[in-house]
Scaffold this motif. Structure first.
Motif, PDB file in Angstrom:
ATOM      1  N   ILE A   1       0.848  -1.200   0.000  1.00 15.73           N
ATOM      2  CA  ILE A   1       0.000   0.000   0.000  1.00 15.73           C
ATOM      3  C   ILE A   1       0.883   1.250   0.000  1.00 15.73           C
ATOM      4  O   ILE A   1       0.658   2.193  -0.780  1.00 15.73           O
ATOM      5  N   VAL A   2       1.908   1.231   0.835  1.00 16.38           N
ATOM      6  CA  VAL A   2       2.802   2.392   0.911  1.00 16.38           C
ATOM      7  C   VAL A   2       3.550   2.555  -0.416  1.00 16.38           C
ATOM      8  O   VAL A   2       3.737   3.676  -0.913  1.00 16.38           O
ATOM      9  N   GLU A   3       3.916   1.431  -1.007  1.00 19.22           N
ATOM     10  CA  GLU A   3       4.625   1.486  -2.291  1.00 19.22           C
ATOM     11  C   GLU A   3       3.721   2.083  -3.390  1.00 19.22           C
ATOM     12  O   GLU A   3       4.180   2.883  -4.221  1.00 19.22           O
ATOM     13  N   LEU A   4       2.447   1.715  -3.389  1.00 16.74           N
ATOM     14  CA  LEU A   4       1.520   2.298  -4.382  1.00 16.74           C
ATOM     15  C   LEU A   4       1.372   3.798  -4.154  1.00 16.74           C
ATOM     16  O   LEU A   4       1.278   4.573  -5.114  1.00 16.74           O
ATOM     17  N   ALA A   5       1.364   4.212  -2.893  1.00 19.64           N
ATOM     18  CA  ALA A   5       1.277   5.651  -2.599  1.00 19.64           C
ATOM     19  C   ALA A   5       2.534   6.362  -3.102  1.00 19.64           C
ATOM     20  O   ALA A   5       2.448   7.456  -3.683  1.00 19.64           O
ATOM     21  N   ARG A   6       3.674   5.732  -2.891  1.00 20.95           N
ATOM     22  CA  ARG A   6       4.934   6.346  -3.346  1.00 20.95           C
ATOM     23  C   ARG A   6       4.935   6.494  -4.870  1.00 20.95           C
ATOM     24  O   ARG A   6       5.306   7.530  -5.421  1.00 20.95           O
ATOM     25  N   LYS A   7       4.457   5.459  -5.536  1.00 19.86           N
ATOM     26  CA  LYS A   7       4.384   5.540  -7.006  1.00 19.86           C
ATOM     27  C   LYS A   7       3.400   6.619  -7.434  1.00 19.86           C
ATOM     28  O   LYS A   7       3.645   7.352  -8.396  1.00 19.86           O
ATOM     29  N   ALA A   8       2.274   6.703  -6.725  1.00 19.79           N
ATOM     30  CA  ALA A   8       1.278   7.736  -7.062  1.00 19.79           C
ATOM     31  C   ALA A   8       1.944   9.104  -6.994  1.00 19.79           C
ATOM     32  O   ALA A   8       1.714   9.969  -7.847  1.00 19.79           O
ATOM     33  N   GLN A   9       2.787   9.276  -5.992  1.00 24.50           N
ATOM     34  CA  GLN A   9       3.462  10.561  -5.865  1.00 24.50           C
ATOM     35  C   GLN A   9       4.386  10.827  -7.061  1.00 24.50           C
ATOM     36  O   GLN A   9       4.445  11.952  -7.557  1.00 24.50           O
ATOM     37  N   THR A  10       5.041   9.780  -7.536  1.00 30.48           N
ATOM     38  CA  THR A  10       5.919   9.991  -8.692  1.00 30.48           C
ATOM     39  C   THR A  10       5.127  10.338  -9.951  1.00 30.48           C
ATOM     40  O   THR A  10       5.631  10.989 -10.850  1.00 30.48           O
ATOM     41  N   TYR A  11       3.857   9.950 -10.006  1.00 30.17           N
ATOM     42  CA  TYR A  11       3.013  10.349 -11.147  1.00 30.17           C
ATOM     43  C   TYR A  11       2.458  11.757 -10.958  1.00 30.17           C
ATOM     44  O   TYR A  11       1.688  12.238 -11.791  1.00 30.17           O
ATOM     45  N   GLY A  12       2.774  12.383  -9.838  1.00 33.24           N
ATOM     46  CA  GLY A  12       2.351  13.766  -9.623  1.00 33.24           C
ATOM     47  C   GLY A  12       1.129  13.935  -8.742  1.00 33.24           C
ATOM     48  O   GLY A  12       0.657  15.054  -8.557  1.00 33.24           O
ATOM     49  N   TYR A  13       0.600  12.842  -8.198  1.00 31.82           N
ATOM     50  CA  TYR A  13      -0.569  12.990  -7.309  1.00 31.82           C
ATOM     51  C   TYR A  13      -0.153  13.651  -6.006  1.00 31.82           C
ATOM     52  O   TYR A  13       0.914  13.365  -5.465  1.00 31.82           O
ATOM     53  N   LYS A  14      -1.019  14.529  -5.491  1.00 32.39           N
ATOM     54  CA  LYS A  14      -0.768  15.200  -4.205  1.00 32.39           C
ATOM     55  C   LYS A  14      -1.613  14.581  -3.101  1.00 32.39           C
ATOM     56  O   LYS A  14      -1.443  14.890  -1.929  1.00 32.39           O
ATOM     57  N   THR A  15      -2.587  13.776  -3.504  1.00 29.67           N
ATOM     58  CA  THR A  15      -3.492  13.109  -2.556  1.00 29.67           C
ATOM     59  C   THR A  15      -3.621  11.656  -2.957  1.00 29.67           C
ATOM     60  O   THR A  15      -3.741  11.353  -4.150  1.00 29.67           O
ATOM     61  N   VAL A  16      -3.630  10.756  -1.965  1.00 27.92           N
ATOM     62  CA  VAL A  16      -4.051   9.385  -2.240  1.00 27.92           C
ATOM     63  C   VAL A  16      -5.312   9.084  -1.436  1.00 27.92           C
ATOM     64  O   VAL A  16      -5.499   9.588  -0.330  1.00 27.92           O
ATOM     65  N   VAL A  17      -6.172   8.280  -2.039  1.00 26.85           N
ATOM     66  CA  VAL A  17      -7.391   7.821  -1.375  1.00 26.85           C
ATOM     67  C   VAL A  17      -7.209   6.341  -1.083  1.00 26.85           C
ATOM     68  O   VAL A  17      -6.984   5.546  -2.002  1.00 26.85           O
ATOM     69  N   LEU A  18      -7.257   5.984   0.198  1.00 33.09           N
ATOM     70  CA  LEU A  18      -7.169   4.571   0.574  1.00 33.09           C
ATOM     71  C   LEU A  18      -8.588   4.057   0.744  1.00 33.09           C
ATOM     72  O   LEU A  18      -9.311   4.474   1.651  1.00 33.09           O
ATOM     73  N   GLN A  19      -8.984   3.153  -0.156  1.00 33.48           N
ATOM     74  CA  GLN A  19     -10.363   2.659  -0.133  1.00 33.48           C
ATOM     75  C   GLN A  19     -10.379   1.146   0.011  1.00 33.48           C
ATOM     76  O   GLN A  19      -9.530   0.455  -0.548  1.00 33.48           O
ATOM     77  N   SER A  20     -11.375   0.648   0.756  1.00 33.40           N
ATOM     78  CA  SER A  20     -11.547  -0.806   0.890  1.00 33.40           C
ATOM     79  C   SER A  20     -12.981  -1.086   1.300  1.00 33.40           C
ATOM     80  O   SER A  20     -13.745  -0.174   1.618  1.00 33.40           O
ATOM     81  N   GLY A  21     -13.333  -2.365   1.307  1.00 31.48           N
ATOM     82  CA  GLY A  21     -14.571  -2.763   1.964  1.00 31.48           C
ATOM     83  C   GLY A  21     -14.381  -2.568   3.468  1.00 31.48           C
ATOM     84  O   GLY A  21     -13.308  -2.162   3.920  1.00 31.48           O
ATOM     85  N   GLU A  22     -15.414  -2.865   4.238  1.00 39.09           N
ATOM     86  CA  GLU A  22     -15.245  -2.801   5.697  1.00 39.09           C
ATOM     87  C   GLU A  22     -14.544  -4.090   6.114  1.00 39.09           C
ATOM     88  O   GLU A  22     -15.159  -5.141   6.233  1.00 39.09           O
ATOM     89  N   ASP A  23     -13.240  -3.984   6.299  1.00 34.66           N
ATOM     90  CA  ASP A  23     -12.412  -5.178   6.472  1.00 34.66           C
ATOM     91  C   ASP A  23     -11.661  -5.126   7.806  1.00 34.66           C
ATOM     92  O   ASP A  23     -10.654  -4.430   7.934  1.00 34.66           O
ATOM     93  N   PRO A  24     -12.161  -5.890   8.796  1.00 31.52           N
ATOM     94  CA  PRO A  24     -11.570  -5.838  10.138  1.00 31.52           C
ATOM     95  C   PRO A  24     -10.134  -6.361  10.189  1.00 31.52           C
ATOM     96  O   PRO A  24      -9.450  -6.188  11.194  1.00 31.52           O
ATOM     97  N   TYR A  25      -9.675  -6.986   9.106  1.00 34.85           N
ATOM     98  CA  TYR A  25      -8.298  -7.474   9.079  1.00 34.85           C
ATOM     99  C   TYR A  25      -7.310  -6.347   9.391  1.00 34.85           C
ATOM    100  O   TYR A  25      -6.287  -6.560  10.040  1.00 34.85           O
TER     101      TYR A  25
END
Ligand code: 5AD
Ligand code: SF4
Ligand code: FES
Length: 346
Positions: free
Chosen positions: A86-110
């Motif tokens: 997850i952190v790696e995807l955020a880091r990549k998002a930043q390299t594409y120029g994103y200033k915000t990431v949205v972390l989305q999931s189902g309601e997952d108690p894991y």
């Protein structure tokens, strides 16, 4: 109808009955979209904010009748991304120029509180704004996420018709959903909510009520799209929502909440090839391109016809940049928090 539109454009107020009339009326639809586009330009400008969407788990303990991720759907393969990924995807998002990431999931108690805190703290060191979209939690959890760096939270009310809400979301409680939105606001989040348009049993009056609800809670963000019937859910036989009605609900929402952030949603484009572009020209000022990689995109199947399931994050970034430039708009280079404006500031 023209007088109603003019009034809405200048005062950002509408009576419920006038909203219903605008939703019904086909003759003024084009004028409604143009008015919403002017209000968008005047209050939030020509910049489009991009949010990189990370769909980190399609596992859900809830059983919403409309949704492909519901727990009783045995037809989808479930996945969970681990914190490093997850952190790696955020880091990549930043390299594409994103200033915000949205972390989305189902309601997952894991994902325990400790895990979420670790993920948030690590992403925060990248200097990104973080939006969470992980469902109903306790106030204490919301507070802990906030302290770990979450800036915004998306929790759609789905419909403000309490009876319909509780019918479509078995085991869930409408008042608890309101409690969540209230807690989030009090904890200093930018709060996003929204609905689906065209749910079975939803009337135009109910949609008008939904729009007035966004206004009443002064939502910072409003995400809405058509309901799309999913063959792997109990609503498989229901007729889906219409693109044009969803667009009208969005445009009226822009008239009433002129400085809010409104995404051109993926579900809009699932029903119309130009859906997000049309939405951007009818009141929207945000797009949330997918930055999830590989096979997970198609496993995060809320509804059929989801766009971009075979595309890469790099491709989507380029694609959406092209669409934005093509309509004479630009991609914002900052985090894109809500910039509250009163009419006097214009
Ligand atoms: N059609 C359209 N939108 C859907 N969502 C869930 N299922 C569907 C569907 N079948 C939306 C809900 C939820 C968001 C993540 O996706 O509004 O809040
Ligand atoms: Fe779970 Fe959200 Fe889908 Fe409901 S809409 S089943 S809470 S992922
Ligand atoms: Fe994904 Fe266009 S945004 S292909």
């Amino acid at each position: 109808m023209q007088a109603v539109l003019k009034h809405a454009e200048s005062t950002h107020q509408l009576q419920k009955q006038d909203i219903v009339r605008l939703l019904e009326d086909e003759a003024t639809a084009a004028d409604l979209f143009a008015a919403a586009d002017r209000v968008r330009a005047a209050y939030v400008g020509n910049e489009v904010h991009l949010r990189g969407l990370i769909e980190f788990s399609n596992t859900c303990k809830q059983n919403c009748l409309y949704c492909g991720l519901r727990r009783d759907n045995k037809k989808i393969t479930r996945y969970r991304l681990m914190p490093d990924m997850i952190v790696e995807l955020a880091r990549k998002a930043q390299t594409y120029g994103y200033k915000t990431v949205v972390l989305q999931s189902g309601e997952d108690p894991y994902y325990s509180l400790a895990m979420m805190q670790e993920i948030l703290l690590r992403i925060k060191t990248l200097g990104l704004a973080i939006t969470l979209s992980i469902g109903e939690k306790t106030r204490e959890e919301y507070q802990a996420y906030r302290e770990a760096g979450a800036d915004r939270y998306l929790l759609r009310i789905e419909t403000t018709d309490q009876a319909l809400y509780e019918q479509l979301n078995p085991g869930m409680n409408f008042l608890n959903r309101l409690r969540c939105l209230q807690d989030l606001k009090e904890l200093g989040y930018e709060v996003g909510t929204g609905i689906m348009v065209g749910l079975p049993g939803q009337s135009l009056e109910s949609l008008a009520q939904d729009i007035l609800f966004f206004k009443a809670i002064n939502a910072d963000m409003i995400g809405l799209g058509p309901f799309i019937s999913n063959p792997d859910t109990p609503l498989k036989a229901a007729g889906g929502g219409e693109f044009s009605l969803a667009l009208k609900v969005m445009a009226i929402t822009r008239l009433l909440l002129p400085d809010s952030n409104i995404p051109a949603t993926t579900a809009m484009e699932a029903l119309n090839k130009q859906g997000r572009t049309i939405a951007l020209q009818s009141g929207a000022n945000v797009v949330m391109p997918n930055v999830t990689e590989g096979e997970y995109r198609e496993l995060y199947m809320l509804y059929p016809g989801k766009i971009c399931i075979n595309d890469t994050p790099a491709h989507c970034r380029q694609c959406i940049g092209g669409k934005i430039a093509a309509i004479g708009r630009s991609v914002a280079q900052h985090a894109g928090f809500r910039n509250r404006k009163s009419p006097e500031q214009l």
